[in-house]
Structure formats: structure tokens, C-alpha cells
Write a protein that holds these residues in place. Sequence first.
Motif, PDB file in Angstrom:
ATOM      1  N   ALA A  22       0.846  -1.199   0.000  1.00  0.00           N
ATOM      2  CA  ALA A  22       0.000   0.000   0.000  1.00  0.00           C
ATOM      3  C   ALA A  22       0.879   1.246   0.000  1.00  0.00           C
ATOM      4  O   ALA A  22       1.769   1.373   0.835  1.00  0.00           O
ATOM      5  N   PRO A  23       0.635   2.173  -0.907  1.00  0.00           N
ATOM      6  CA  PRO A  23       1.438   3.408  -0.955  1.00  0.00           C
ATOM      7  C   PRO A  23       1.110   4.329   0.221  1.00  0.00           C
ATOM      8  O   PRO A  23       0.030   4.265   0.803  1.00  0.00           O
ATOM      9  N   PHE A  24       2.062   5.171   0.538  1.00  0.00           N
ATOM     10  CA  PHE A  24       1.877   6.163   1.592  1.00  0.00           C
ATOM     11  C   PHE A  24       1.015   7.321   1.102  1.00  0.00           C
ATOM     12  O   PHE A  24       1.328   7.914   0.069  1.00  0.00           O
ATOM     13  N   PRO A  25      -0.013   7.689   1.840  1.00  0.00           N
ATOM     14  CA  PRO A  25      -0.697   8.944   1.528  1.00  0.00           C
ATOM     15  C   PRO A  25       0.193  10.110   1.978  1.00  0.00           C
ATOM     16  O   PRO A  25       0.939   9.986   2.962  1.00  0.00           O
ATOM     17  N   SER A  26       0.131  11.218   1.272  1.00  0.00           N
ATOM     18  CA  SER A  26       0.982  12.358   1.630  1.00  0.00           C
ATOM     19  C   SER A  26       0.701  12.839   3.047  1.00  0.00           C
ATOM     20  O   SER A  26       1.616  13.300   3.747  1.00  0.00           O
ATOM     21  N   ALA A  27      -0.529  12.719   3.522  1.00  0.00           N
ATOM     22  CA  ALA A  27      -0.840  13.124   4.901  1.00  0.00           C
ATOM     23  C   ALA A  27      -0.057  12.285   5.909  1.00  0.00           C
ATOM     24  O   ALA A  27       0.354  12.793   6.959  1.00  0.00           O
ATOM     25  N   ALA A  28       0.169  11.018   5.597  1.00  0.00           N
ATOM     26  CA  ALA A  28       0.949  10.157   6.499  1.00  0.00           C
ATOM     27  C   ALA A  28       2.413  10.572   6.510  1.00  0.00           C
ATOM     28  O   ALA A  28       3.055  10.584   7.565  1.00  0.00           O
ATOM     29  N   LEU A  29       2.950  10.915   5.359  1.00  0.00           N
ATOM     30  CA  LEU A  29       4.341  11.367   5.297  1.00  0.00           C
ATOM     31  C   LEU A  29       4.522  12.655   6.100  1.00  0.00           C
ATOM     32  O   LEU A  29       5.501  12.815   6.836  1.00  0.00           O
ATOM     33  N   PHE A  74       8.134   5.912  12.646  1.00  0.00           N
ATOM     34  CA  PHE A  74       7.246   7.066  12.530  1.00  0.00           C
ATOM     35  C   PHE A  74       6.462   7.019  11.211  1.00  0.00           C
ATOM     36  O   PHE A  74       5.279   7.364  11.179  1.00  0.00           O
ATOM     37  N   LEU A  75       7.102   6.581  10.150  1.00  0.00           N
ATOM     38  CA  LEU A  75       6.404   6.458   8.868  1.00  0.00           C
ATOM     39  C   LEU A  75       5.324   5.379   8.940  1.00  0.00           C
ATOM     40  O   LEU A  75       4.203   5.588   8.468  1.00  0.00           O
ATOM     41  N   ILE A  76       5.642   4.254   9.541  1.00  0.00           N
ATOM     42  CA  ILE A  76       4.664   3.170   9.664  1.00  0.00           C
ATOM     43  C   ILE A  76       3.512   3.599  10.564  1.00  0.00           C
ATOM     44  O   ILE A  76       2.333   3.405  10.238  1.00  0.00           O
ATOM     45  N   GLY A  77       3.824   4.209  11.698  1.00  0.00           N
ATOM     46  CA  GLY A  77       2.787   4.665  12.619  1.00  0.00           C
ATOM     47  C   GLY A  77       1.879   5.717  12.002  1.00  0.00           C
ATOM     48  O   GLY A  77       0.657   5.672  12.160  1.00  0.00           O
ATOM     49  N   ALA A 123      -0.528   4.155   9.490  1.00  0.00           N
ATOM     50  CA  ALA A 123      -1.650   3.506  10.179  1.00  0.00           C
ATOM     51  C   ALA A 123      -2.624   4.540  10.732  1.00  0.00           C
ATOM     52  O   ALA A 123      -3.842   4.371  10.636  1.00  0.00           O
ATOM     53  N   ALA A 124      -2.102   5.610  11.296  1.00  0.00           N
ATOM     54  CA  ALA A 124      -2.968   6.634  11.904  1.00  0.00           C
ATOM     55  C   ALA A 124      -3.841   7.320  10.858  1.00  0.00           C
ATOM     56  O   ALA A 124      -5.050   7.477  11.055  1.00  0.00           O
TER      57      ALA A 124
END
Length: 134
Positions: free
Chosen positions: A68-75, A99-102, A105-106
Motif C-alpha cells: 500500500a502506498p503512503f498517503p501524503s498526509a501520512a508522510l 514514525f512512517l509506519i505509525g 496507520a494513523a
Amino acid sequence: MTLVDTNVLLDLVTNDPVWADWSIEQLEAASLAGPLFINDIIYAELAVRYERIEDLDAFIDEAQLILAPFPSAALFLAGKAFTQYRRAGGSRTGVLPDFLIGAHAAVQKLPVLTRDVGRYRFYFPTIELISPAG
């Protein structure tokens, strides 16, 4: 849907004598609730254990994991949480992946299957953690 942390997958890859059975049981239970996800960071951390990309991709397919790609909000959230960590005196090495993984998920409201809960609980208190600690 569950985001699976690297340490749980490494338990399988290494057949960890302490944790492999727990990790297999938790992966099976989580898969009954929906798809199992990894992200680019988890993929990269797993790559350390493989000589060839084809072997890693075969493991991911066999484990039925979805990249699953990272959403920019997660980055963005990961960067902010890491800044908070550093300002509180945290060390610089080896923690940004957590921190990226957390943050991933958040932002996507995914539970995380992990054995390493410390930073997740403190910096991302809204995520559900599936861990030996409960």
C-alpha cells in the motif's frame, strides 16, 4: 485491514524460535478480518533478508500481503512526530521508519500488527495495536 510491521514478518522469514508461532497465529487471525498490508518502508526493511527481489516478492505473494502506498498526509504526520521525538531528546538513528509506519496507520485508520509498541503508543495513540502486550 491490518498493517503488518516488519518484526512480525521477520519472525516468519527467520523462523524465530520465540515469536514465529505467535506471529503466524496473529497473521492468520488478521487475514480473516481483511487484507494484510505492508508499505514501502516495510518492504525495504524486509529486503535486507533477501538476496534477490524475486525471492522477496515471492514471500509477499505467498503471505498474501498487499503493498500500500503512503498517503501524503501520512508522510507529513511522520515528519511532525519525528520532530517532536527529536525535540524531546530522542536519538537520531533507526527510528524514522517507525514514525512512517505509525503515521500511515494513523492516517488510514489501520490497526498495526507488531511486537514493538513503544513509539506507536506514545506518538500515535489513536492506532489500534495488535501485540503480545495486548
